[in-house]
Scaffold this active site. Structure first.
Site, PDB file in Angstrom:
ATOM      1  N   LYS A  25       8.361  10.169  16.269  1.00 26.77           N
ATOM      2  CA  LYS A  25       8.243   9.209  17.291  1.00 26.77           C
ATOM      3  C   LYS A  25       9.007   9.206  18.352  1.00 26.77           C
ATOM      4  CE  LYS A  25       7.453   5.149  13.726  1.00 26.77           C
ATOM      5  NZ  LYS A  25       6.261   4.755  14.147  1.00 26.77           N
ATOM      6  N   HIS A  56      18.502  13.383  13.452  1.00 28.18           N
ATOM      7  CA  HIS A  56      18.833  12.367  12.573  1.00 28.18           C
ATOM      8  C   HIS A  56      17.494  11.457  12.092  1.00 28.18           C
ATOM      9  CE1 HIS A  56      20.626   8.610  10.402  1.00 28.18           C
ATOM     10  NE2 HIS A  56      19.730   7.850  11.345  1.00 28.18           N
ATOM     11  N   SER A 100      15.543  -1.143  16.366  1.00 30.36           N
ATOM     12  CA  SER A 100      16.475   0.044  15.948  1.00 30.36           C
ATOM     13  C   SER A 100      15.653   1.203  16.262  1.00 30.36           C
ATOM     14  CB  SER A 100      16.770   0.061  14.574  1.00 30.36           C
ATOM     15  OG  SER A 100      17.881   1.176  14.349  1.00 30.36           O
ATOM     16  N   THR A 146      14.104   2.714   2.924  1.00 25.65           N
ATOM     17  CA  THR A 146      14.735   3.776   3.661  1.00 25.65           C
ATOM     18  C   THR A 146      16.221   3.735   3.156  1.00 25.65           C
ATOM     19  OG1 THR A 146      15.327   2.247   5.148  1.00 25.65           O
ATOM     20  CG2 THR A 146      13.141   3.356   5.782  1.00 25.65           C
ATOM     21  N   ASP A 193       0.935  -1.385   0.104  1.00 25.22           N
ATOM     22  CA  ASP A 193      -0.069  -0.002   0.094  1.00 25.22           C
ATOM     23  C   ASP A 193       0.827   1.057  -0.004  1.00 25.22           C
ATOM     24  OD1 ASP A 193      -1.944   2.050   0.341  1.00 25.22           O
ATOM     25  OD2 ASP A 193      -2.849   1.312   2.166  1.00 25.22           O
ATOM     26  N   GLU A 210      29.869   5.395   6.621  1.00 25.78           N
ATOM     27  CA  GLU A 210      29.749   4.043   6.817  1.00 25.78           C
ATOM     28  C   GLU A 210      29.778   3.208   5.806  1.00 25.78           C
ATOM     29  OE1 GLU A 210      25.659   2.739   8.620  1.00 25.78           O
ATOM     30  OE2 GLU A 210      25.668   5.013   9.165  1.00 25.78           O
ATOM     31  N   SER A 253      23.528   3.766  15.205  1.00 30.56           N
ATOM     32  CA  SER A 253      23.210   2.474  15.666  1.00 30.56           C
ATOM     33  C   SER A 253      24.452   1.883  16.244  1.00 30.56           C
ATOM     34  CB  SER A 253      22.512   1.774  14.492  1.00 30.56           C
ATOM     35  OG  SER A 253      21.430   2.161  14.039  1.00 30.56           O
ATOM     36  N   ASN A 276      17.893   7.913   3.380  1.00 32.42           N
ATOM     37  CA  ASN A 276      18.593   7.971   4.419  1.00 32.42           C
ATOM     38  C   ASN A 276      19.776   8.180   3.914  1.00 32.42           C
ATOM     39  OD1 ASN A 276      19.950   7.470   6.907  1.00 32.42           O
ATOM     40  ND2 ASN A 276      19.137   5.463   6.969  1.00 32.42           N
ATOM     41  N   CYS A 332      25.585   6.383  11.934  1.00 28.63           N
ATOM     42  CA  CYS A 332      25.211   7.394  11.521  1.00 28.63           C
ATOM     43  C   CYS A 332      25.608   8.622  12.536  1.00 28.63           C
ATOM     44  CB  CYS A 332      23.743   7.518  11.500  1.00 28.63           C
ATOM     45  SG  CYS A 332      23.201   6.427  10.170  1.00 28.63           S
TER      46      CYS A 332
END
Length: 399
Positions: A244, A235, A203, A154, A31, A81, A318, A285, A113
């Site tokens: 979030k 970030h 994550s 992403t 979707d 990275e 991370s 990203n 990151c």
């Protein structure tokens, strides 16, 4: 006496090609609202084979550096990275391509990151002691998770170049910050894998948990200064990630701030937050550059920022390291950032079909001793990887 040090210039380079995430969703049987609304992404930058991290970074830096800058830069710090060499730093190539004075030093820095923020902190410390000198901090990455994977939407690519000086034109970085380290396996890439390994739900949760931990610590250290922050920049591996984190902090109980004070503070951050996501929604990203793409987006699209405003920048890498730095907007910040040029840089891009994107994604560079002509510069003006000769990379510039 303390010297004001921070971000004097910011350069940006995004590949010329992109995939529309609605097209990607339809091709994957998903979707489209899951991509467009659920994670908040509209386009995903796709680099050609000739656009490795050195080419991306050189293009980002070239646009902002004057001859005077090239003579006064003492360090080139390259955060990535996506490195292609376990020994030689990508900064060494930049030193030559940009024609920076010969006595400068270059090195590479890595922690997912978070790397660019570490580089900026190191650069600020250096310039604080040598206010007549400058440091170039660059971040360049190509985010890859693989075709038909949960993380595919992403992905992204690009570079951000940041010049750190005394008396900066954009953002004066405060010396104090809050950081935290926690050994976790939410995202990592072993040396034998060309794509990242990621536990997406974990994550996302860890990002929120460390943001909450940093904010609780900030309250303990200096709750009064925390309340002066006008905007919180994040970030953003995808644009819903910062929202979030703010929601998580909003739901937590503070032992320092009263409920109304905290509610008003977070509401102000939430109101200005969309301005910091405009560019990220169009790119995907950037790994090490993602936070600073958010900063650029905020500075050129937020309507209620003023000289002297305090900004908070939440950096997350991370594995995991997180840090919240703060800075003060300078009077010349809008004069230094050319909004129209940045928008034009995005408008120049060309949309790829899903078939073309998959073909580009599947292309690989040689890993043998052979001599390979990679490209003659097919992505417009700028630096590009032109040849590989016995594992040695050579670059050229197309005008």
């Amino acid at each position: 006496m303390s010297i004001t040090v921070g971000i004097d210039k910011i350069g940006l380079y995004i590949p010329q090609h992109y995939v529309d995430t609605e097209d990607l969703a339809n091709a994957r049987g998903v979707d489209p609202d899951k991509y467009l609304i659920g994670i908040g992404q509209e386009k995903m930058a796709v680099p050609l084979l000739e656009q490795d991290i050195v080419a991306l970074a050189a293009n980002a830096a070239k646009e902002i550096l004057t001859d005077e800058d090239l003579e006064t830069i003492d360090q080139i710090i390259f955060a990535t990275e996506s490195s292609f060499d376990f020994s030689k730093a990508s900064a060494i190539y930049l030193h030559e391509l940009l024609n920076i004075q010969p006595y400068a030093k270059g090195y590479e820095i890595k922690q997912a990151c978070y790397g660019t923020t570490a580089g900026i902190q190191s650069a600020c410390d250096y310039v604080q002691l040598r206010p007549q000198r400058k440091v170039l901090v660059v971040s360049a990455d190509i985010a890859r998770y693989g075709l038909h994977t949960s993380g595919e939407v992403t992905q992204g690519a690009g570079a951000v170049a940041i010049l750190i000086t005394a008396n900066p034109s954009i953002l004066a970085i405060n010396q104090e910050s809050i950081s935290v380290t926690s050994n976790q396996f939410d995202f990592w890439r072993p040396h034998y894998s060309d794509v990242a390994l990621v536990d997406g739900p974990f994550s996302t949760q860890l990002y929120q948990d460390l943001y909450l931990k940093v904010m609780e610590r900030f309250e303990e250290v200096d709750a009064n200064y925390l309340q002066t922050i006008k905007a919180m920049v994040f970030h953003l591996p995808f644009t819903k990630m910062g929202k979030k984190a703010l929601d998580k902090y909003s739901e937590s109980k503070s032992n320092i701030l009263d409920d109304k004070t905290k509610e008003n503070m977070i509401k102000a951050w939430q109101n200005i937050y969309p301005a910091s996501t405009v560019l990220n929604r169009q790119v995907g990203n950037l790994y090490t550059g993602s936070l600073y793409l958010s900063l650029i987006s905020l500075l050129i699209f937020a309507e209620k920022l003023n000289s002297g405003d305090v900004l908070g920048l939440f950096s997350y890498g991370s594995g995991a390291v997180a840090e919240l730095i703060t800075g003060i907007l300078q009077p010349q910040y809008l004069d230094t950032l050319d909004k129209n040029m940045i928008i034009a840089h995005f408008d120049r891009r060309e949309k790829l079909s899903i078939e073309a994107y998959e073909e580009i994604f599947s292309q690989t560079l040689t890993t043998t001793e052979e001599v390979v002509e990679v490209s003659e510069g097919t992505d417009g003006e700028g630096f590009y990887l032109s040849r590989i000769d016995a594992h040695r990379r050579y670059y050229a510039y197309k005008s």
